[in-house]
Design a protein around this motif. Structure first.
Motif, mmCIF file in Angstrom:
data_model
loop_
_atom_site.group_PDB
_atom_site.id
_atom_site.type_symbol
_atom_site.label_atom_id
_atom_site.label_comp_id
_atom_site.label_asym_id
_atom_site.label_seq_id
_atom_site.Cartn_x
_atom_site.Cartn_y
_atom_site.Cartn_z
ATOM 1 N N UNK A 28 0.842 -1.212 0.000
ATOM 2 C CA UNK A 28 0.000 0.000 0.000
ATOM 3 C C UNK A 28 0.867 1.248 0.000
ATOM 4 N N UNK A 29 1.966 1.222 0.767
ATOM 5 C CA UNK A 29 2.874 2.367 0.802
ATOM 6 C C UNK A 29 3.465 2.644 -0.582
ATOM 7 N N UNK A 30 3.905 1.597 -1.264
ATOM 8 C CA UNK A 30 4.479 1.785 -2.598
ATOM 9 C C UNK A 30 3.434 2.211 -3.626
ATOM 10 N N UNK A 31 2.202 1.755 -3.466
ATOM 11 C CA UNK A 31 1.153 2.139 -4.413
ATOM 12 C C UNK A 31 0.648 3.558 -4.191
ATOM 13 N N UNK A 32 0.536 3.961 -2.933
ATOM 14 C CA UNK A 32 -0.058 5.266 -2.634
ATOM 15 C C UNK A 32 0.958 6.312 -2.204
ATOM 16 N N UNK A 33 2.114 5.877 -1.726
ATOM 17 C CA UNK A 33 3.110 6.821 -1.232
ATOM 18 C C UNK A 33 2.791 7.327 0.163
ATOM 19 N N UNK A 34 1.788 6.766 0.794
ATOM 20 C CA UNK A 34 1.353 7.210 2.113
ATOM 21 C C UNK A 34 1.281 6.005 3.042
ATOM 22 N N UNK A 35 1.851 6.146 4.235
ATOM 23 C CA UNK A 35 1.752 5.071 5.208
ATOM 24 C C UNK A 35 0.527 5.331 6.070
ATOM 25 N N UNK A 36 -0.549 4.686 5.711
ATOM 26 C CA UNK A 36 -1.832 4.872 6.375
ATOM 27 C C UNK A 36 -2.448 3.484 6.585
#
Length: 155
Positions: A35-43
């Motif tokens: 998810x971090x690599x896809x969105x650039x956000x750690x959420x």
């Protein structure tokens, strides 16, 4: 093959907790990285969505059927879910155990069913919780694999 109940080394609460913690970590971290690599956000809000719960509980329900009662955390801790009658686990058993009792009934009782299960795992001789009793399962330490040492290997 019928398992003799006297021979079973039942897994207690703490080893089961460790296995569940390992499963949680080993299942969530890879998805968090993706998810971090896809969105650039750690959420971590994605873990509260219905599709995430469907994926996680599918993992908990289906993998033990095909992997002799193991999921990754239980395999690492060398414990596994077993059927009371010594047969293979069924989808219906795992559905009752993981989805109906551990998830749905826990949600309906605001977690009180989990507290009762923990107390049962600590107090009962066979270490079975409500989810185990309802599904006809128990959790036991896996027998170590016996290797036959051949003298020809050392000559």
């Amino acid at each position: 093959m019928t398992v003799q109940r006297e021979e079973v080394n039942y897994a207690g609460f703490w080893i089961r907790l460790a296995a569940n913690f390992l499963d949680f970590i080993l299942f969530h971290i890879p998805f968090a990285i993706i998810i971090f690599y896809l969105t650039g956000d750690f959420n971590i809000e994605w873990t509260s969505q219905w599709y995430w719960e469907l994926l996680y509980y599918s993992y908990l329900t289906i993998l033990p059927i095909f992997w002799s009662g193991y999921i990754i955390g239980k395999r690492i801790c060398r414990i596994r879910v077993c059927n009371n009658d010594g047969q293979r686990l069924t989808f219906f058993q795992m559905l009752i155990r993981e989805v109906l009792i551990k998830y749905a009934l826990a949600m309906l009782t605001f977690g009180l069913i989990n507290v009762a299960s923990i107390m049962m795992m600590i107090i009962r001789k066979d270490k079975r919780g409500i989810h185990d009793l309802a599904a006809g399962t128990y959790v036991a330490h896996a027998n170590p694999i016996q290797y036959e040492v051949k003298s020809s290997y050392f000559n």
